[in-house]
Structure formats: C-alpha cells, structure tokens
Design an enzyme around this catalytic site. Structure first.
Site, short mmCIF file in Angstrom:
data_model
loop_
_atom_site.label_atom_id
_atom_site.label_comp_id
_atom_site.label_asym_id
_atom_site.label_seq_id
_atom_site.Cartn_x
_atom_site.Cartn_y
_atom_site.Cartn_z
CB SER A 147 34.17 53.04 37.57
OG SER A 147 35.05 52.38 36.70
CG ASP A 168 33.54 45.33 37.83
OD1 ASP A 168 33.76 45.54 36.63
OD2 ASP A 168 33.35 46.24 38.65
CG HIS A 208 32.08 48.27 35.85
ND1 HIS A 208 33.03 48.40 36.84
CD2 HIS A 208 32.00 49.50 35.26
CE1 HIS A 208 33.51 49.62 36.84
NE2 HIS A 208 32.90 50.31 35.89
#
Length: 725
Positions: A573, A658, A693
């Site tokens: 991330s 995501d 995610h």
C-alpha cells in the site's frame, strides 16, 4: 521445523538445468535460471495531463477503463490476464516449491481452535474454527464457559460458493437477543449490514448496503446507527439511523459530513451511555454525542472542530476524558464536565511530554489504561481512579509490542491486553489491577515444533543522512553469522502515522530457517518516535521516508548483516509507494523488491477527486491542485520517475477490486518499467482477480500469495535446500 522436500527440489533443479532456452544471471555461487518468455507489452495511447504549466503524457491512462467503465475495459482485463500468465510462466519452475511452502505455512496453523472468551453483559463471547474450514463461527455461552454453546453466526456457511467473504462489525443488543453484523462479498470494503434474531435464529429482511461496516445498537434494542458511504468515492459520508423493520432507503440522516477530507464513524461508548459520532481528518476532528436511551434525538457537538486540533472523547459516569493534541504535539489527557465540553473548559490530567506519545485511553469505573509509545516501543500505563496513583506494566523483552485487547466491561477489575515480539507468538493476558500480576489466557500455538530459543531479536539504530536515529527491529536464527553474506528482507511502511511494530509472524519461520534475516525499518512517516516523527515524513517532508529506508539498508550492509546481492525490500500500500521510490532512488541496493498493492501513481490519483480516499488524504500527501504540492509530489512519485536504467528483480502484486489502491496503479507502473528498464532482471506483475486490498478472506487462501512471494525470494537466492554461509 519443516524444510523443502528433497525430492521436489532435486527434480525441479534437474528440470531447470534441462531448459533449452533460458537466460542466466550469476547469483552468489549458484546460477539462477529463468525461462525465456516475452513479457506483455501494453499499448500506448496519448493522454495529456496539463496543470501548473506542466504537460505530461500518460500513455497508460487507458488502464483506468475497467474502473471507470470506459471503452478499453475488456482490453484491461486481457492485459492483466496476460501479465498473470507471464508471471506464472516465469515462476513455473517454482510450482513445487510454492506447493511445499504453502503446506509448510498452513502446517503451522492450529486448524481447530478458539479464541480466549470475552465477557460482556452476562455472556462469554468467542470465535472458533474447525479443521479444514476457511472461516470461523461466532459463539457465546451464558454466564460460564461450561454453559451450552450458542452459535451466533457461521461464516463458513455464509461464505459457501463465494470467492470472497469478510464479516466484521458485529454488535449485540442490550437485551442480548439481536445481532447486527456486516458482510463484504466483493472485497471493496463496502459492507451490507444484516440483523439476526439470536433467540429464533431468524435473519431479518432488513438489509443495509453501502456501509462502513460499523453498526451499533441504541439502548432500545431496535435502533441501529451506522456509517453510509458515497457509492462512487466510497468515502464515509453520513451517519444514519435504522429502526428495525423499516425500509433502509428511508433511514434518517443523523449527521452528514460536508468536508470531504474527513473520515466519519459511529460507535457506542464503553459505559453504554452514548452514541459517539467522530469526524476526523489527518489534522483535526470533531465529536458528536447522542444519549443511547434517546436515539431519536439530534446529535450535539461535544466541542467544535478547530484547525490542527485532534481530540477523542471517553465518557465516564459524571465527566468526560479528552485525549487531545491541543497545544500538545504528543497529546495530553484532559477532563471536563457535562454541559461544559467546549475546549475552553478542558482541564489537564496528564501533561504533554516531548518524549512520550499518548496513543489511546481505555476507561473503566475504577481505573484507566493509557496506551503510550516511548523510544519507539509501546507501553501501558495504569491509573487508579480512586487515588490517581499510576504505574507502568512491567514487560520482559527488549523488543516487543503490547496493545489493548477487547475490554467491553466498564466495571471490570482486570485488564485484557495483547503481547507479542519477533520471537514470541501472539499472547493474550489478563492484568490484575490490584495485584499488578499478569495471567496468560492464551498464546497462539505454532505447530511444527517452533522453539523461540532458536531465534534472536535485536533493536538497532541507523543514522539517517540528516543525523536522525532510525530504529530497526531485526530477527534471525541463533546460528546467524554477521559476515555480510546472508540474505535479508527489509520491510517498511512509513505513512499515515502508522507504526509497523515488531510482532510475531509464523510465516517468517520459512525464511528464517533457510538463512534469511528479517528486519523492520521504523522510518519517518510513522509515529514510532512520536507525532513529530510522523510530521517529518509527510507532505513536503515525504522524501525523509524514502531516504530513511535507504539509510537503514546501507546501515545493515555496513554492519555486515547482508550485502546488495542478497538484500531484499518489501512494502504494501503506502509501503508500496516506498518500494517504488527506493527502486528509483537506489536501485543498486536491492537484489529484489516485492511491492504489494503499491500506491505508485501518486500525482494522477490525487488529482482524481472521484477516486476513493483521494480527498481524505490531502493532508497526508498534499493537494496537487496546489502548485508547490504538485511539483514536490511529482519529484518522488514512482510512476513519474521511472528512468532508463537497471532496476532490481521485482514482484508487484495488485488486486482488481482494491478500493484503497486501484488495480491500475501497479499495472501502469509495471508497463512503464517494462518500457524503460535495462538489464536482465525480471519484472513480474500478479493481479489478484477475485480480491481487494487485503487479499483473500479465507485463513488459508492468503497463504498462497505468501508462498509465491517467498518462492520469488528463494529463487533469487538460488533455491538451495538450505542457505548456510
């Protein structure tokens, strides 16, 4: 401990030697061979970005079309599938290794297990898992763990036939008869709230889609408050009130946030007296309250939001505690009385300290627990409310993580907390407040004969280029020799004030037992050393995050923990942004990089206000509509700064659904890297087509991705049965 199966390794090695078309890269004393295959070449289409007098062509802008529903939507899927096929081919020789690793990782998990029970309102609540099942069951027993079990929710049953299922945010009504819970079946973090009658077993027809997944009951056992998200930006936007049996489309809006840089949420106070609504950006916050026994009344502001002031509220019987950074960079604890809650009435209880960050408060009838961070480590301070005496909980290891557990009972006389270190598995304790003694309730069992005495952990300090001392946590097998030859995986994040604390991860055993060292760089952008540590790694100081990580890597090389031929970096991330930046800035330092769901297209994403999270994070990265912010952001954004040069071996992981880092960011980045990179190092993109995610929702499925990543690292190290130096 489990190791590679000898027969699989020998057969695989022979197979690779017999490949007729392979290029070779000399690696240590072994030769790493990769199949020869042409990587996908993405088409280019001109798309000009013109802002602040700067014109930039973005030839892969079309990859957003699946997200936006554009004309190239099917071409995007075809390209991602082609990248996946290429990755599978290039790592095809590690299929046996991946299978071995998967079973090794899974083999450490106790499949039939249950959590330490939590007492709340007359019941003991826990979850349990069954052998061979991916998910879990929410359960409870009335009054005693010897009472009959009630299965409240069977998530394995809910997930049947679904590629993804995440259940969160469950809340039980005060009369113990109803349960509200939230389900995400797409992995976009958009939850549908449902309500179940725990007496009859009936799931009511009430269905509330598009929520944050945070339902909480009012005291009347029929009213539920929740956060509704914007269907396009996915931002938390409104707090709504649902009455059991009514049409969710008619739910009343209790609060609507007009500032799109704020996150909002709702919860019930621990003493059950209030519904607490919080609106918070990176720099300021505001709390609103509703009496839990008067759910139809409008919310009232606790204290009006102030520029650059954050505060949280903790209701007691006759007053409120306030944790705030008002004139206190590392926060201080204050109190005020009902009816006098504006900031001018706040009185200080615990003053600000420049070397201690106050993170959170757990409030109880007889005591308080303050979560703090000092010298980069977490600690718990116990305060007796009767005489205001205080003490710190004694902890044993030099490197550890301690943090609050689930403590829903306001009248409790024991405190539940979690403890872990790089060598100690996750442990749940009760702390006897009066006796100052710890009682171990449960320690995560690690199957396969794990022995913590066979591993060593250290806390190091690297000197950054500006003189700052950056903590580094490190763990390795006890027979490790510091001769500069061992492989080392360095992990980093360094954003949004989040610390990557040194906790136990049983998966790492598979690397440590093969000679790897694992390290965490506690770089600026997290709050490891206090709020200023965070402030010095954001906005116009963001590059400190990247240079800190590079300086930590160089320190580990200089101290002979590893060398550039055996040094690897990993981040996810915002940590993926870190990976992209250090790949551009210091490609010579790394033999390999793993970038998971990487936030690499910073400028373009932050210019699109319709994307999830964009406006929420202006205070973190900057608003590129501002000229200075734009040019600074552009100077480090990985996608903007890809150059014609040798890059390390790289494995990039994306996720089609995501909601945090859209799939097209890693896809565009890899496409540009393919066009620009020189040399023979491999570049792989793996897009998870069914997940978002956080990856797979099942407790075993996610291990397949870890096995893939570990196989990538071990392959780069020659994939010997063991790595001894």
């Amino acid at each position: 401990m489990l190791t590679f199966q000898q027969m699989n390794c020998v057969n695989l090695f022979v197979f690779l030697l017999l490949l007729s078309s392979c290029h070779q890269v000399q690696q240590r004393h072994e030769t790493v061979t990769w199949p020869v295959a042409e990587p996908p070449v993405a088409i280019q289409k001109n798309h000009l970005r013109i802002i602040h007098g700067d014109t930039v062509n973005d030839p892969y802008f079309w990859m957003k079309d699946y997200y936006s529903g554009g004309p190239d939507s099917s071409r995007v899927i075809d390209h991602l599938n082609a990248e996946n096929a290429y990755t599978e081919k290039m790592l095809g020789g590690t299929s046996a290794l991946q299978e071995t690793l998967f079973h090794e990782l899974k083999g450490r998990i106790l499949e039939q297990d249950e959590t330490a029970p939590i007492f709340d309102n007359g019941y003991y609540y826990y979850t349990r898992t069954e052998k061979g099942k991916q998910y879990f069951k929410y359960c409870r027993r009335k009054g005693s763990m010897d009472a009959p079990e009630e299965v409240l929710l069977d998530v394995d049953q809910l997930a049947r036939g679904k590629s993804y299922c995440n259940v969160t945010g469950y809340d039980v009504s005060d009369d113990n008869n109803l349960m509200a819970y939230a389900v995400d079946e797409l992995s976009r973090r958009q939850y549908t709230i449902r309500i179940k009658n725990l007496i009859t077993g009936e799931t009511y027809p009430d269905s509330i889609p598009g929520t944050r997944g945070d339902p909480c009951f009012a005291a009347d056992n029929k009213t539920i408050f929740y956060t509704a998200n914007n269907p396009q930006t996915l931002l938390s936007e409104k707090i709504k009130r649902h009455v059991l049996g009514q049409d969710a489309g008619r739910d009343a809006v209790v609060f609507a946030e007009t500032d799109n840089t704020n996150y909002i949420g709702v919860s019930r106070s621990k003493n059950k007296k209030f519904i607490v609504i919080t609106s918070q950006s990176t720099l300021s916050s505001e709390v609103k309250l509703i009496d839990a026994d008067k759910p139809a009344e409008p919310c009232r502001v606790f204290s009006r939001r102030m520029k650059d002031v954050l505060y949280s509220v903790f209701p007691l019987e006759d007053r409120f505690l306030v944790l705030t950074n008002l004139d206190a960079g590392n926060f201080r604890l204050m109190e005020c009385m009902p009816g006098k809650t504006e900031s001018g009435y706040w009185k200080e209880l615990i003053p600000h300290r420049s070397d201690v960050l106050m993170k959170w408060v757990d409030e109880f009838r007889d005591f308080l627990v303050v979560e703090e961070r000092s010298a980069g480590l977490t600690q718990l301070r116990i305060i007796n409310r009767k005489d205001n005496s205080s003490h710190y909980m004694a902890l044993d290891e030099p490197v550890y993580t301690v943090y609050p557990g689930a403590n829903p009972d306001y009248t409790a006389n024991v405190y539940r907390f979690n403890y872990s270190s790089l060598v100690t598995p996750n442990s749940i304790y009760h702390y006897d407040i009066a006796g100052r003694s710890k009682i171990l309730l449960k320690r995560k069992e690690v199957l396969g004969g794990y022995d913590p005495s066979q591993y060593r952990q250290e806390r190091l300090a690297a000197t950054a280029r500006d003189g700052s001392r950056v903590p580094v946590s490190i763990v390795y097998k006890k027979d490790f020799e510091r001769n500069g030859k061992a492989p080392l995986l360095l992990y980093g994040y360094g954003s949004i004030g989040m610390s990557i604390d040194p906790t136990f991860n049983s998966n790492l055993i598979s690397l440590l037992d093969r000679g790897f060292t694992f390290a965490i760089a506690h770089i600026r952008g997290g709050d490891d050393l206090g709020r200023q540590w965070y402030e010095d790694g954001k906005l116009m100081k963001k590059k400190n995050t990247f240079t800190d990580f590079i300086d930590c890597a160089q320190y580990l090389i200089d101290q002979r923990y590893t060398n550039p031929q055996h040094l690897y970096a990993q981040g996810a991330s915002s940590g993926g942004l870190l990976m992209g930046a250090v790949a551009n800035m210091a490609p010579q330092l790394w033999n390999g990089i793993i970038a998971e769901v990487p936030f690499v297209d910073v400028v373009n994403s932050m210019l699109d206000e319709n994307m999830p999270l964009t406006t929420n994070e202006y205070d973190e990265w900057g608003n590129p509509n501002n000229r200075d912010a734009y040019y600074y952001m552009k100077s480090y954004a990985p996608y903007e700064n890809v150059e014609r040069k040798d890059y390390p071996n790289m494995l990039v992981i994306g996720a089609l659904h995501d909601s945090q880092v859209q799939y097209f960011e890693p896809a565009k980045w890899v496409a540009k890297l393919r066009m620009m990179k020189t040399g023979k190092n491999i570049l792989l993109l793996k897009t998870q087509m069914d997940y978002g995610h956080s990856g797979a929702s099942g407790r075993f499925d996610y291990l397949k991705e870890i096995a893939l990543e570990y196989a990538f690292l071990l392959r780069l190290e020659g994939m010997g049965q063991s790595l001894k130096f």
